[in-house]
Every structure is written in structure tokens, then in C-alpha cells.
Write an enzyme that holds these catalytic residues in place. Structure first.
Site, mmCIF file in Angstrom:
data_model
loop_
_atom_site.group_PDB
_atom_site.id
_atom_site.type_symbol
_atom_site.label_atom_id
_atom_site.label_comp_id
_atom_site.label_asym_id
_atom_site.label_seq_id
_atom_site.Cartn_x
_atom_site.Cartn_y
_atom_site.Cartn_z
ATOM 1 N N ASP A 56 43.628 43.057 37.247
ATOM 2 C CA ASP A 56 42.454 42.210 37.466
ATOM 3 C C ASP A 56 41.670 42.033 36.176
ATOM 4 O O ASP A 56 41.134 40.957 35.897
ATOM 5 C CB ASP A 56 41.539 42.837 38.528
ATOM 6 C CG ASP A 56 42.254 43.060 39.854
ATOM 7 O OD1 ASP A 56 43.081 42.217 40.233
ATOM 8 O OD2 ASP A 56 41.970 44.091 40.506
ATOM 9 N N GLU B 45 56.802 43.274 38.872
ATOM 10 C CA GLU B 45 56.732 42.050 39.673
ATOM 11 C C GLU B 45 57.759 41.024 39.192
ATOM 12 O O GLU B 45 58.348 40.292 39.999
ATOM 13 C CB GLU B 45 55.316 41.479 39.616
ATOM 14 C CG GLU B 45 54.295 42.330 40.357
ATOM 15 C CD GLU B 45 52.861 42.030 39.988
ATOM 16 O OE1 GLU B 45 51.964 42.575 40.653
ATOM 17 O OE2 GLU B 45 52.621 41.250 39.041
ATOM 18 N N ASN C 213 53.051 41.761 36.144
ATOM 19 C CA ASN C 213 53.508 42.950 35.424
ATOM 20 C C ASN C 213 55.036 42.987 35.479
ATOM 21 O O ASN C 213 55.669 42.195 36.179
ATOM 22 C CB ASN C 213 52.874 44.231 35.980
ATOM 23 C CG ASN C 213 53.224 44.485 37.440
ATOM 24 O OD1 ASN C 213 54.360 44.298 37.875
ATOM 25 N ND2 ASN C 213 52.241 44.912 38.223
#
Length: 375
Positions: free
Chosen positions: A280, A211, A208
Site C-alpha cells: 500500500d 503475485e 509483488n
């Protein structure tokens, strides 16, 4: 992009096998009703309602793979405690858990306290993490690595989930890649929270935006030039074939070597209910699509639909194959040309992307596999 291609891809996911390797944790949701303000401190008193535990991390990714029609083999470490038992019980029945190592250690547990009124949606008040930073003894680590390599045998793709416990390492991922296919024909993808630049030569990663900022020491915000430089730098430094950056309400950006950057607008309403576990879902859909032979663009667009649907649900959730297909068809009906939206920054707020549609399809199409949802 012709939505007929996406519909064909959604159908092609069925039966593809993904080895899901990495960190799992139990996501616990404690629900309560707001009663009053405490006289002891300026805090709310909640009347306890219920508790639910679902798999998080690699467990959630595996559940998403099977919900979308694929098959998943999970290699992970789970403690011999009540949280571990409940986590395993909450795995989808089509998740092969024979490669899960049971260890004499606490299962990492993330407890979220959610509060609200009788007729209102519950909102997260606080999160308590237990056992997340615990290390692994050498015996457990070796057992896990053996099971991880075994899980990859015969898989159509490999999904690695690194939440920072230290269980997953670049050395292990190199071994997994060599075990499945040294020629790079079997997709190997990674979702890593803290070591993005340490993994190299894989098929793709799905960080993302925060990050990416942490890894490169930058601030992207809404600056397209900074985003472009960041994506290209990640491609160069990790030597991956593709980097898919998820940007929340700004959608996604797909970077592929020697290919112009693809900006994909957020699918659905920007009135997000809960982002818990959405990463996820995205990497699960992306990995399964690549296992089915999709191009990076098709895989990213399909993952965008899945991600847009799952953030409309509360808690750690999955998206079913039926929900995904319904969303693509409804989106196609909104466009007389039968093409999916490709205008950066566009937010579709009607049809399947609306909150009402997301709730209706979740209730109608997949009643048994939704996230813990109260109120």
C-alpha cells in the site's frame, strides 16, 4: 539518478489529490507478553497487553498518500460495526471520507496476535481473518460505484486497491478511467491480489513477485531471464504503460514499454521488521509521484525509498514526507556524486537505511502517524 531530482519530487507531492478506490479492512493488532507454556496444549499463554486497530488496504494507501503530503479521497465500503467505527476514526484527518459507503455488513477484520517479552520486540504468532470473503448486495455495490466515480472527479490520479472481495471489477475500473480522462493523461494505477491479468490499459500496476508468479504460472526466484520475460509478458498482456514488480530483499524491477528494464536495489537494511501493508505504501508513493508529473523511473525510485522505510516499522504503517526527504538526503550524503544507488542487488546498510536510523526518524519526525508499535 541525481538525488536532487528526487528531493524536488518529494516536495512536489504536496497538495496533489489522489482518489483511492477499493477494498478496506480493519487491521487489528493484539499485543501480549509470553507468560508460560500451557498445560492444556503445547502452546504459549500470553498475558494481554493492548489492542490497536488501523485501516488496511485502500485505507492504508490513503493514509500513506496524505502522510507523504498529498490529499486523498477514499471511496470504499465500511460496516456499521465497532471495527468500522474504529477504522474510520484511525484515518488521517486529511483523508476525505465523504465517499465511504456505510453498509449493514461486518467490516473485514484481520486480527494479528503478537507476542514477546517485556524488553523484546513483539512477533506475530497467528492471524485470524473475519468477514474478508463476505459478498456485497447489489444496493451496496451500486452505491459504492457511484461514490467511486464521484471521488475521481478532479483528482490528479486514481489508485485502485483490489484485495479480492469482488467489490472492484475490471468493468468498474474501465468506468473510472473513462470518468477521469479518456486520453490517459490522469494516471490510473492498480494494486490487485488475484486478478492481475484482468485489468488492461491502465497507467501502471505494482504486483509483488509472488503475485506475478501466480498470475503467469512461473517461478522467478533469482533468475533474471525469467524475471525479464515475466515483466515483458505482463506489459504485453495488460497493455499497461509500466509494471513495477516489488521483489522484497531483491529490490524492484521497473518495466516500461520500449525502455530497458530498470533494476532498483532495496533501499535500507535487508533486516526487515514487518512487510504488513508495504504494498500500500509503494503504490501510494508511486501514484502520488505520477500525479506530480514524475517519470516512471523517478516515481519508482521514490516508491523504493518509501517502501524501504515502511518495512522498518512494525504493523500497518505510513511514511511521512519528512522521513522520505531525510532518507534521500542521507543517502545523497553517502554518495559523493550526489546520486542515488542504481546498482542491482546492492543493499545499503548504513545511514537512513539502518534499523537505528529508521526508528529514530520515525520517533522524531512522525510520532503521531506510525504503525501500532509495541515493545
Amino acid at each position: 539518478m541525481d538525488s536532487a531530482q528526487l528531493l524536488a519530487l518529494a516536495g512536489a507531492l504536496r497538495g496533489k489529490t489522489v482518489a483511492v478506490v477499493g477494498d478496506v479492512m480493519a487491521d487489528e493488532f493484539v499485543y501480549g507478553r509470553v507468560a508460560r507454556v500451557s498445560r492444556e496444549a503445547p502452546v504459549l499463554i500470553l498475558e494481554y497487553d493492548s489492542t490497536a486497530i488501523v485501516p488496511g488496504g485502500a485505507g492504508n494507501a490513503a493514509n500513506n498518500v496524505v502522510a507523504l503530503g498529498g490529499a486523498a479521497t477514499l471511496a470504499a465500503v465500511v460496516g456499521r460495526d465497532e471495527s468500522g467505527q474504529r477504522l474510520l476514526k484511525a484515518l488521517h484527518r486529511r483523508v476525505d471520507r465523504r465517499r465511504v459507503v456505510r453498509a449493514a455488513r461486518p467490516t473485514p477484520l484481520k486480527t494479528r496476535i503478537l507476542a514477546g517479552g517485556i524488553h523484546s520486540a513483539k512477533q506475530q504468532v497467528v492471524r485470524i481473518d473475519r468477514g474478508v470473503a463476505n459478498g456485497f448486495d447489489e444496493r451496496t455495490r451500486q452505491a459504492f460505484e457511484r461514490q467511486a466515480i464521484a471521488a475521481c472527479a478532479g483528482a490528479d490520479a486514481v489508485l485502485v486497491s483490489d484485495y479480492g472481495s469482488g467489490l472492484v471489477t475490471p468493468a468498474l475500473v474501465r468506468r473510472l478511467r473513462s470518468a477521469v480522462d479518456e486520453d490517459g493523461l490522469v494516471p490510473v494505477l492498480i494494486d490487485t491480489r488475484h486478478r492481475l491479468l484482468d485489468y488492461r490499459g491502465l497507467t501502471a500496476c505494482t504486483p509483488n513477485e509472488s503475485e506475478v508468479e501466480q498470475a503467469l504460472g512461473i517461478r522467478i526466484n533469482d533468475n533474471p531471464r525469467v524475471l525479464e520475460r515475466a515483466g515483458r509478458e505482463l506489459l504485453e498482456r495488460t497493455r499497461m504503460r509500466a509494471v513495477l514488480i516489488t521483489r522484497g530483499s531483491r529490490g524492484m524491477a521497473l518495466f516500461v514499454t520500449k525502455t530497458p528494464t530498470l533494476h532498483i536495489p532495496i533501499y535500507g537494511s535487508d533486516e526487515i521488521a514487518d512487510v504488513t501493508g508495504a504494498g500500500d505504501t509503494v503504490i501510494g508513493a508511486m501514484t502520488l509521484a505520477l500525479a506530480a508529473g514524475a517519470t516512471f523511473e523517478l516515481a519508482a525510485r521514490l516508491a523504493n525509498y518509501a517502501g524501504g522505510l515502511v518495512v522498518m516499522k512494525r504493523g500497518t504503517a505510513t511514511v511521512s514526507s519528512a522521513e522520505l526527504t531525510a532518507a534521500i538526503r542521507a543517502d545523497r550524503a553517502d554518495d559523493p556524486r550526489g546520486r542515488s544507488s542504481d546498482r542491482p542487488g546492492r543493499s545499503r546498510v548504513r545511514g537512513p537505511g539502518s534499523s537505528a536510523f529508521a526508528k529514530a526518524t520515525a520517533d522524531k519526525l512522525d510520532p503521531g502517524k506510525r504503525a501500532p508499535r509495541r515493545g
